[in-house]
Motif scaffolding. Structure first.
Motif, PDB file in Angstrom:
ATOM      1  N   MET A   1      20.064  51.183  -0.163  1.00  0.00           N
ATOM      2  CA  MET A   1      20.227  50.422   1.083  1.00  0.00           C
ATOM      3  C   MET A   1      18.919  49.784   1.551  1.00  0.00           C
ATOM      4  SD  MET A   1      23.318  50.284   1.914  1.00  0.00           S
ATOM      5  CE  MET A   1      23.107  49.602   3.557  1.00  0.00           C
ATOM      6  N   LEU A   2      17.787  50.222   1.010  1.00  0.00           N
ATOM      7  CA  LEU A   2      16.526  49.580   1.370  1.00  0.00           C
ATOM      8  C   LEU A   2      16.513  48.112   0.931  1.00  0.00           C
ATOM      9  CD1 LEU A   2      13.976  52.393   0.415  1.00  0.00           C
ATOM     10  CD2 LEU A   2      14.681  51.701   2.707  1.00  0.00           C
ATOM     11  N   GLY A   3      17.313  47.797  -0.090  1.00  0.00           N
ATOM     12  CA  GLY A   3      17.381  46.413  -0.554  1.00  0.00           C
ATOM     13  C   GLY A   3      18.460  45.600   0.121  1.00  0.00           C
ATOM     14  N   PHE A   4      19.155  46.185   1.105  1.00  0.00           N
ATOM     15  CA  PHE A   4      20.238  45.490   1.793  1.00  0.00           C
ATOM     16  C   PHE A   4      19.719  44.799   3.049  1.00  0.00           C
ATOM     17  CE2 PHE A   4      23.530  45.522   5.104  1.00  0.00           C
ATOM     18  CZ  PHE A   4      24.527  44.795   4.475  1.00  0.00           C
ATOM     19  N   SER A   5      20.104  43.555   3.226  1.00  0.00           N
ATOM     20  CA  SER A   5      19.725  42.812   4.429  1.00  0.00           C
ATOM     21  C   SER A   5      20.798  41.769   4.724  1.00  0.00           C
ATOM     22  CB  SER A   5      18.364  42.124   4.243  1.00  0.00           C
ATOM     23  OG  SER A   5      18.431  41.138   3.232  1.00  0.00           O
ATOM     24  N   VAL A   6      20.872  41.374   5.983  1.00  0.00           N
ATOM     25  CA  VAL A   6      21.802  40.337   6.427  1.00  0.00           C
ATOM     26  C   VAL A   6      20.998  39.275   7.164  1.00  0.00           C
ATOM     27  CG1 VAL A   6      23.856  39.809   7.801  1.00  0.00           C
ATOM     28  CG2 VAL A   6      23.666  42.033   6.656  1.00  0.00           C
ATOM     29  N   GLU A   7      21.170  38.043   6.770  1.00  0.00           N
ATOM     30  CA  GLU A   7      20.395  36.949   7.363  1.00  0.00           C
ATOM     31  C   GLU A   7      20.623  36.876   8.873  1.00  0.00           C
ATOM     32  OE1 GLU A   7      19.716  32.115   6.766  1.00  0.00           O
ATOM     33  OE2 GLU A   7      21.251  33.180   5.630  1.00  0.00           O
ATOM     34  N   GLY A   8      19.518  36.891   9.621  1.00  0.00           N
ATOM     35  CA  GLY A   8      19.579  36.786  11.070  1.00  0.00           C
ATOM     36  C   GLY A   8      20.027  38.050  11.769  1.00  0.00           C
ATOM     37  N   ALA A   9      20.020  39.181  11.063  1.00  0.00           N
ATOM     38  CA  ALA A   9      20.528  40.423  11.655  1.00  0.00           C
ATOM     39  C   ALA A   9      19.436  41.473  11.752  1.00  0.00           C
ATOM     40  CB  ALA A   9      21.683  40.971  10.834  1.00  0.00           C
ATOM     41  N   GLU A  10      19.531  42.274  12.807  1.00  0.00           N
ATOM     42  CA  GLU A  10      18.725  43.485  12.953  1.00  0.00           C
ATOM     43  C   GLU A  10      19.580  44.653  12.493  1.00  0.00           C
ATOM     44  OE1 GLU A  10      15.666  44.151  13.984  1.00  0.00           O
ATOM     45  OE2 GLU A  10      15.031  42.112  14.490  1.00  0.00           O
ATOM     46  N   ILE A  11      19.030  45.489  11.622  1.00  0.00           N
ATOM     47  CA  ILE A  11      19.798  46.621  11.090  1.00  0.00           C
ATOM     48  C   ILE A  11      19.111  47.925  11.465  1.00  0.00           C
ATOM     49  CG2 ILE A  11      20.638  47.759   8.998  1.00  0.00           C
ATOM     50  CD1 ILE A  11      20.879  45.040   7.696  1.00  0.00           C
ATOM     51  N   ARG A  12      19.884  48.836  12.035  1.00  0.00           N
ATOM     52  CA  ARG A  12      19.399  50.171  12.373  1.00  0.00           C
ATOM     53  C   ARG A  12      20.402  51.196  11.875  1.00  0.00           C
ATOM     54  NH1 ARG A  12      15.794  47.289  13.392  1.00  0.00           N
ATOM     55  NH2 ARG A  12      14.455  47.196  15.252  1.00  0.00           N
ATOM     56  N   TYR A  13      19.947  52.455  11.746  1.00  0.00           N
ATOM     57  CA  TYR A  13      20.811  53.514  11.245  1.00  0.00           C
ATOM     58  C   TYR A  13      20.900  54.659  12.249  1.00  0.00           C
ATOM     59  CZ  TYR A  13      20.707  51.104   6.783  1.00  0.00           C
ATOM     60  OH  TYR A  13      20.850  50.158   5.796  1.00  0.00           O
TER      61      TYR A  13
END
Length: 298
Positions: free
Chosen positions: A65-77
């Motif tokens: 999941m460290l390689g997962f990203s979404v353009e224009g998004a902030e991601i938190r767990y």
């Protein structure tokens, strides 16, 4: 735009290596479990579940999941959900290992255990994804979700079968590679099911900055978990007696019991049941003691 390989091949390769290491350690533990009974057997099975479910599945998931990203998004767990997903991974793998161990490798319990563990592992994956908070709505493609569940069940069934059948180092390495590929395949199939847009996961979307830790902030506890769990397993395996030593001791104990129960037998009969390897010095001394007692009794 959804990106699954933000760091190129680094995260899939690293996650596969971690899955391989965890599965290899787990298979080693389950192989040793077959040499014991009672609490020791259960302990080795729990260590196997910790290695496979903890490192082989859960740590693999979040490193990927460290390689997962979404353009224009902030991601938190979300930390509680993330930790709960780890508990689920270990417990369902343990349930499968204990079920197969008690069934002596029969097909029906193997399929039941594989299905249970597979559904548990995929549940861990999607619970881990549910722990992800973002300000961009995401949804899942049902067909790929179903495919990931099928892969998870098949992978878990194969893992449990291998955990019961593995006897040699070479076969253990092959089994760990197969398991690592299967776990990675399940993960990335589930990730490929993600779509940007309204859906069940959209409940986590918010115009505000999401709460929780970033993927980078998760890396430190993951690294610590991996280090200490792997260190504990390595130390345990190193301190534990080798399988050959355990078998040799059992052979010698059985031979000694037979020898003591046949004091009136000829020396040739006594030595004929001596173990072929291991504890030979003790065996010879026992034969000499028997001869000395017979000599004094004449």
């Amino acid at each position: 735009m959804i990106e699954h390989f933000a760091y190129g091949a680094l995260t899939p390769i690293l996650s596969f290596v971690l899955s391989f290491v965890g599965c290899a350690a787990g298979l080693s533990c389950t192989a040793r479990a077959r040499l014991y009974e009672g609490r020791r057997r259960s302990l080795w099975l729990w260590l196997g579940a910790l290695a496979i479910g903890g490192t082989g599945v859960w740590v693999m998931h979040f490193v990927a999941m460290l390689g997962f990203s979404v353009e224009g998004a902030e991601i938190r767990y979300d930390i509680p959900l993330t930790l709960l997903s780890a508990v689920i991974a270990v417990v369902v793998v343990a349930a499968g290992l204990f079920l197969v161990d008690r069934s002596q490798g029969r097909l029906r319990p193997l399929l039941v255990g594989g299905t249970t563990a597979g559904l548990g592992v995929t549940s861990m994956h999607y619970l881990g994804m549910r722990a992800m908070h973002t300000n961009v709505p995401l949804s899942y493609a049902p067909g790929l979700v179903l495919l990931s569940v099928v892969i998870g069940v098949v992978a878990a069934s194969a893992a449990l079968w291998l955990s019961y059948r593995v006897r040699t180092l070479a076969l253990g390495v092959v089994a760990a590679v197969v398991m690592g590929i299967a776990v990675s395949g399940m993960h990335y199939t589930g990730m490929a099911a993600m779509r940007m847009g309204d859906g069940d996961h959209a409940a986590h979307a918010s115009s505000q900055t999401p709460q929780g830790l970033t993927a980078g902030e998760l890396l430190v506890p993951l690294a610590l978990f991996l280090f200490f769990s792997t260190l504990a397993l390595v130390v345990t395996v190193l301190l534990a007696r080798a399988p050959g030593e355990v078998r040799a001791d059992r052979e010698f104990d059985a031979w000694r019991d037979r020898l003591r129960g046949s004091d009136g037998a000829e020396d040739a009969d006594a030595t004929s049941v001596a173990p072929a390897q291991g504890s030979s010095d003790l065996a010879r001394r026992d034969v000499q003691d028997q001869r000395a007692r017979r000599a004094t009794g004449r």
